[in-house]
Write a protein that holds these residues in place. Structure first.
Motif, mmCIF file in Angstrom:
data_model
loop_
_atom_site.group_PDB
_atom_site.id
_atom_site.type_symbol
_atom_site.label_atom_id
_atom_site.label_comp_id
_atom_site.label_asym_id
_atom_site.label_seq_id
_atom_site.Cartn_x
_atom_site.Cartn_y
_atom_site.Cartn_z
ATOM 1 N N VAL A 149 0.917 -1.147 -0.038
ATOM 2 C CA VAL A 149 0.057 0.009 0.178
ATOM 3 C C VAL A 149 0.892 1.350 -0.074
ATOM 4 O O VAL A 149 1.862 1.412 0.992
ATOM 5 C CB VAL A 149 -0.842 -0.051 1.124
ATOM 6 N N ILE A 150 0.595 2.123 -0.938
ATOM 7 C CA ILE A 150 1.641 3.150 -1.062
ATOM 8 C C ILE A 150 0.771 4.662 -0.694
ATOM 9 O O ILE A 150 -0.358 4.532 -1.041
ATOM 10 C CB ILE A 150 2.089 3.438 -2.662
ATOM 11 N N SER A 169 5.307 6.795 1.329
ATOM 12 C CA SER A 169 5.751 5.635 2.125
ATOM 13 C C SER A 169 4.761 4.574 1.373
ATOM 14 O O SER A 169 3.880 4.829 0.820
ATOM 15 C CB SER A 169 5.324 5.973 3.306
ATOM 16 N N CYS A 170 5.501 3.402 1.914
ATOM 17 C CA CYS A 170 4.571 2.134 1.307
ATOM 18 C C CYS A 170 4.866 0.912 2.352
ATOM 19 O O CYS A 170 5.769 1.057 2.999
ATOM 20 C CB CYS A 170 5.858 1.628 0.271
ATOM 21 N N GLU A 171 3.957 0.344 2.149
ATOM 22 C CA GLU A 171 3.933 -0.715 3.487
ATOM 23 C C GLU A 171 3.434 -2.113 2.817
ATOM 24 O O GLU A 171 2.533 -2.123 2.217
ATOM 25 C CB GLU A 171 3.112 -0.376 4.710
ATOM 26 N N ALA A 172 4.006 -3.157 3.559
ATOM 27 C CA ALA A 172 3.715 -4.626 2.896
ATOM 28 C C ALA A 172 3.701 -5.327 4.402
ATOM 29 O O ALA A 172 4.679 -5.353 5.040
ATOM 30 C CB ALA A 172 4.979 -5.270 2.243
ATOM 31 N N ASN A 248 0.190 0.679 -6.712
ATOM 32 C CA ASN A 248 -0.274 1.636 -7.573
ATOM 33 C C ASN A 248 0.623 2.589 -7.621
ATOM 34 O O ASN A 248 1.518 2.655 -6.745
ATOM 35 C CB ASN A 248 -1.668 2.366 -6.903
ATOM 36 N N SER A 249 0.630 3.469 -8.768
ATOM 37 C CA SER A 249 1.404 4.384 -8.652
ATOM 38 C C SER A 249 0.759 6.110 -8.217
ATOM 39 O O SER A 249 -0.294 6.151 -8.447
ATOM 40 C CB SER A 249 2.191 4.575 -10.036
ATOM 41 N N ILE A 250 1.701 6.688 -7.792
ATOM 42 C CA ILE A 250 1.055 7.932 -7.502
ATOM 43 C C ILE A 250 1.857 9.231 -7.846
ATOM 44 O O ILE A 250 3.155 8.861 -8.383
ATOM 45 C CB ILE A 250 1.226 8.239 -5.737
#
Ligand SMILES: *[C@@H]1O[C@H](CO)[C@@H](O)[C@H](O)[C@H]1NC(C)=O
Ligand SMILES: *[C@@H]1O[C@H](CO)[C@@H](O)[C@H](O)[C@H]1NC(C)=O
Ligand SMILES: *[C@@H]1O[C@H](CO)[C@@H](O)[C@H](O)[C@H]1NC(C)=O
Ligand SMILES: *[C@@H]1O[C@H](CO)[C@@H](O)[C@H](O)[C@H]1NC(C)=O
Length: 619
Positions: A149-150, A169-172, A248-250
Motif C-alpha cells: 500500500v503506497i 511511504s509504502c507498507e507490505a 499503484n503509482s502516485i
C-alpha cells in the motif's frame, strides 16, 4: 512397517549380530531444506541405509527431534521401534504429526504448518550393533505478504527546499520471511544515492511472528517530478522462487518558482477602441500559480486593481494606451520576472467640417468644403447629398454653383481597419442669386378660344426666395389659383379668362435681381352654327359665305378634275381624316405648365383646343 514385522525378527537379530561383528555402519540422508507455505502440510523424509547390506540390524529405533531457533536444547517429538510408535505428549507437535516408515526410510508429516515450525528437524536412527546416525532438515515456512500500500505526500513539495523531502511511504504487511521493498520512479528503480535518494525501512515483527515492512522514500524533488509517477514493489520468497507485487503509482504536487511570466490581451479580439472593456491576462510558469501585481510601465509603484490573474480596464480611452506589466506578488527568487505588453487604444474624434453648419455662396462661385476627424488609424471619408455619394476624400470641391448645388452635404468618416469606429458631420450649402425662372428662354405663345380659361404657370428658383407678381394686359378677369413656395422654389399659377388677345408677364424678383417670363395668348373667336346674329350683320355675313362657297366649289372642282384625270382615289377620304383629327382633341382649355425638371428646362405645354381647330402639339 513391513521391515519391523515380527516374523522377520529372528532373521533380523541374526543379521544384526553378523553386522555387529562386521562393524556395520548406518548412514542417514536428509534434505537440507524443506520449503512449505504456511498452513500447508510438510513432509520431511529421512533415508537411511547400512554400509554392509548383508548386515542389516534386526532392530532399528527411530527418533525425531526439533531444536528451537536460538536454543541449543533439543526436544524429542517422536519415538518408534519395531514394537511401538509414540508421538511424545505435551510438545507443540502432539496431535499434529505422523511418521510413516519402510525398509529404507521414515518420513515426518506435519499438518498445518505454523510459522514456529521454521526450525531444524532431526532424524536419529539407532540400529544397536549397526550403530546410530542422525540427519537434519531445516523446515522453511513461507507466508506471502499482503499487496503493498503506497501513500504519497499530499502537501506540495517545493523544489527550493534544502535536502531530501519525504515523497511517499509504502507498507507490505504480514509476510514471512521478511519481504523487501523497492522504489520506482516512472518504472525505473530508485537506488539509494547520497543527496538524491534515501530509503528508510522499518521492520516490525508482530506477536504472530509475521513481518511487516514499512518503507519511506526521501527524495530530492525537481520540477520535472511534477509529472513523474512513483510506485513501490514488494519482493518476497515463496517455495523455490522470489515473487514481486507492485503498488499503484502516485504523483506528487511539486512547487517551483516562477521563471517566466506572460501578459496578453484576452479580449476584445483585434484592435481596441475607446469605450471598450479590455481584459488582460497574466500567466506564469510557477506552481502554485502566484497572484500577480499589475502596473503600468511609467508608474510601476501604482498597483492596478486586478482580480487574480486578470486585469479589467473598463471604458478605455486613449490615455489608457501604454505598456502594461504584471509580476508575481511574492517572488522568493531574486531575479525579477515580469510579463509586458503594449496596449493601444484607438480613437476617432468628432468631425470638424469647414465651413461650419451652413454656408451661403453666390451662383457661379466655387467652394471647397473639408471634413476632418482626428484618428489613430487611417480613415476614409465619403460625401453624400440626398443619399447619393457625391465625393470621396476629406475635401469636397463645389464648382460653378447653381441652385442645384444647394443642399445638405453629409460627410461620413470611417476607419476601414476598425469598422465600428465611424462618425459624420454635415454642412448646409445655400446658393444665393437672382431669380431663375423655369422655361424663361422661350416666350410662351398660345391660342385659345375666346371665353375659355387659361392657366399660366411660373416657377422661380433663387435665394433669397423670389416673389412672383403678374402683369396681365388684355384681360381683367384673372386670378391666382396656385401660390406655393418651398425653400428652393416659388410657384404661381394664374387662371386667365381669354376675352381678347392677351399679353402676360410673370415677374420673379428678390434682392439679387428680377427676371421675367412672357406669355402671349391669341384669342380665337368662337364660331358656332347656332350662334345668333343680327340681321344688320347678316347680309355681310351671307356675302362672305357665298364667296367662300364659290371659292370652295372652284377648288373642289379643280381637285375632282385632277383626280379624274389620274383615274384614281375616290373622293371623300381626306375629309374623313379631318374629322378624326377633330375628334381627338376634345379638351376645353389650355394648360400651360412649367416643369422644374433640370434636364429639360423647356416648358412642357399641355394644351387642347376645344374641338374645332388645333392639334395637341401646336404652340
Ligand atoms: C532482500 O534484500 C536482501 C538484501 O539485499 C537480499 O539478500 C534478499 O535476497 C532480498 N529478498 C528478497 C525477497 O528479494
Ligand atoms: C496526478 O495525476 C492525475 C492524472 O494524471 C491528475 O489528475 C492529478 O491531478 C495528479 N495529482 C497531482 C497531485 O499531481
Ligand atoms: C417686378 O417686380 C419688382 C418687385 O416687385 C418691381 O420692382 C418691378 O418694377 C417689377 N417689374 C415689372 C416689369 O413689373
Ligand atoms: C387651372 O388650375 C386650377 C388649380 O390648379 C385648376 O383647378 C383648374 O382646373 C386649371 N384649369 C385648367 C383649364 O387647367
Amino acid at each position: 512397517m513391513a521391515f519391523l514385522h515380527g516374523t522377520f525378527l529372528p532373521l533380523f537379530l541374526h543379521i544384526c549380530l553378523l553386522s555387529w561383528s562386521a562393524w556395520a555402519k548406518v548412514k542417514v540422508t536428509m534434505h537440507e531444506n524443506v520449503e512449505v507455505y504456511l498452513g500447508d502440510s510438510a513432509q520431511i523424509p529421512c533415508q537411511y541405509s547400512f554400509t554392509d547390506a548383508n548386515s542389516e540390524p534386526s532392530f532399528v529405533m527411530i527418533q525425531w527431534f526439533v531444536r528451537a531457533a536460538g536454543n541449543s536444547s533439543r526436544m524429542r517429538i517422536f519415538y518408534g521401534d519395531d514394537s511401538q510408535q509414540v508421538v511424545d505428549n505435551n510438545t507443540e507437535y502432539s496431535g499434529r504429526i505422523e511418521v510413516t516408515s519402510d525398509q529404507h526410510g521414515t518420513q515426518l508429516n506435519i499438518q498445518e504448518v505454523r510459522l514456529s515450525d521454521e526450525r531444524e528437524f532431526f532424524c536419529q536412527v539407532n540400529g544397536l550393533a549397526a550403530g546410530n546416525a542422525e540427519g537434519k532438515t531445516h523446515l522453511r515456512v513461507f507466508a506471502p505478504p499482503e499487496a503493498p500500500v503506497i501513500e504519497g505526500v499530499l502537501t506540495g513539495i517545493s523544489v527550493t527546499r534544502e535536502g531530501l523531502s519525504k515523497v511517499a511511504s509504502c507498507e507490505a504487511q504480514n509476510g514471512f520471511p521478511k519481504p523487501n521493498i523497492t522504489w520506482y520512479r516512472n518504472s525505473i528503480p530508485l537506488m539509494p544515492t547520497p543527496g538524491l535518494v534515501n530509503v528508510l525501512t522499518l521492520v516490525t515483527w508482530d506477536s504472530r511472528e509475521f513481518y511487516s515492512v514499512q518503507s519511506t522514500l526521501e527524495y530530492k524533488v525537481a520540477k520535472e517530478d511534477k509529472d513523474a509517477h512513483f510506485s513501490c514493489e514488494v519482493s518476497y520468497f515463496v517455495p523455490g522462487a522470489i515473487r514481486t507485487v507492485e503498488s499503484n503509482s502516485i504523483n506528487i504536487t511539486v512547487y517551483y518558482p516562477t521563471t517566466m511570466v506572460e501578459l496578453w490581451k484576452e479580449s476584445p479580439q483585434g484592435l481596441v477602441k475607446e469605450g471598450d472593456t479590455v481584459e488582460l491576462r497574466c500567466q506564469g510558469d510557477g506552481n502554485p500559480p502566484p497572484t500577480f501585481i499589475f502596473s503600468r510601465e511609467q508608474e510601476q509603484d501604482v498597483h492596478l486593481d486586478s482580480s487574480g490573474d486578470v486585469l479589467i480596464l473598463t471604458q478605455v480611452s486613449r490615455k489608457d494606451s501604454g505598456i502594461y506589466q504584471c509580476r508575481p506578488q511574492d517572488t522568493d527568487s531574486f531575479t525579477e520576472v515580469k510579463g509586458e505588453m503594449q496596449l493601444t487604444v484607438h480613437y476617432l474624434d468628432p468631425v470638424v467640417v469647414v465651413p461650419k453648419d451652413s454656408e451661403v455662396m453666390l451662383k457661379g462661385e466655387d467652394l471647397t468644403a473639408t471634413c476632418n476627424a482626428l484618428s489613430s488609424l487611417k480613415t476614409s471619408t465619403v460625401w453624400y447629398k440626398d443619399g447619393r455619394q457625391v465625393g470621396t476624400g476629406n475635401m469636397l470641391h463645389l464648382q460653378d454653383a447653381t441652385y442645384e448645388t444647394t443642399g445638405e452635404y453629409k460627410c461620413e468618416v470611417t476607419v476601414p481597419s476598425l469598422p465600428t469606429l465611424h462618425t459624420s458631420g454635415s454642412v448646409h450649402i445655400i446658393v444665393q442669386g437672382g431669380p431663375q425662372l423655369v422655361g424663361v428662354d422661350q416666350e410662351v405663345q398660345l391660342e385659345e378660344a375666346a371665353g375659355r380659361m387659361v392657366n399660366l404657370s411660373c416657377e422661380a428658383q433663387g435665394y433669397p426666395l423670389p416673389s412672383i407678381s403678374w402683369n396681365i394686359i388684355g384681360s381683367q378677369n384673372w386670378h391666382e389659383v396656385v401660390s406655393r413656395a418651398n425653400e428652393h422654389m416659388t410657384h404661381s399659377v394664374v387662371s386667365v379668362k381669354v376675352t381678347s388677345d392677351i399679353s402676360a408677364q410673370c415677374n420673379a424678383s428678390n434682392d439679387m435681381g428680377t427676371e421675367f417670363k412672357a406669355f402671349s395668348i391669341k384669342a380665337i373667336p368662337r364660331v358656332t352654327t347656332t350662334a345668333p346674329f343680327s340681321p344688320a350683320e347678316g347680309s355681310g355675313v351671307i356675302i362672305v359665305v357665298i364667296i367662300l362657297c364659290l371659292l370652295l366649289l372652284a377648288i373642289l372642282g379643280s381637285v375632282l378634275y385632277f383626280l379624274h384625270k389620274k383615274g384614281k382615289i375616290p373622293c371623300g377620304r381626306s375629309g374623313k381624316q379631318e374629322i378624326s383629327t377633330k375628334e381627338k382633341t376634345t379638351k376645353d382649355d389650355i394648360v400651360v405648365e412649367m416643369k422644374t425638371n433640370t434636364k429639360n428646362e423647356e416648358a412642357v405645354l399641355l394644351k387642347a383646343v376645344n374641338g374645332e381647330k388645333k392639334g395637341p402639339n401646336d404652340q
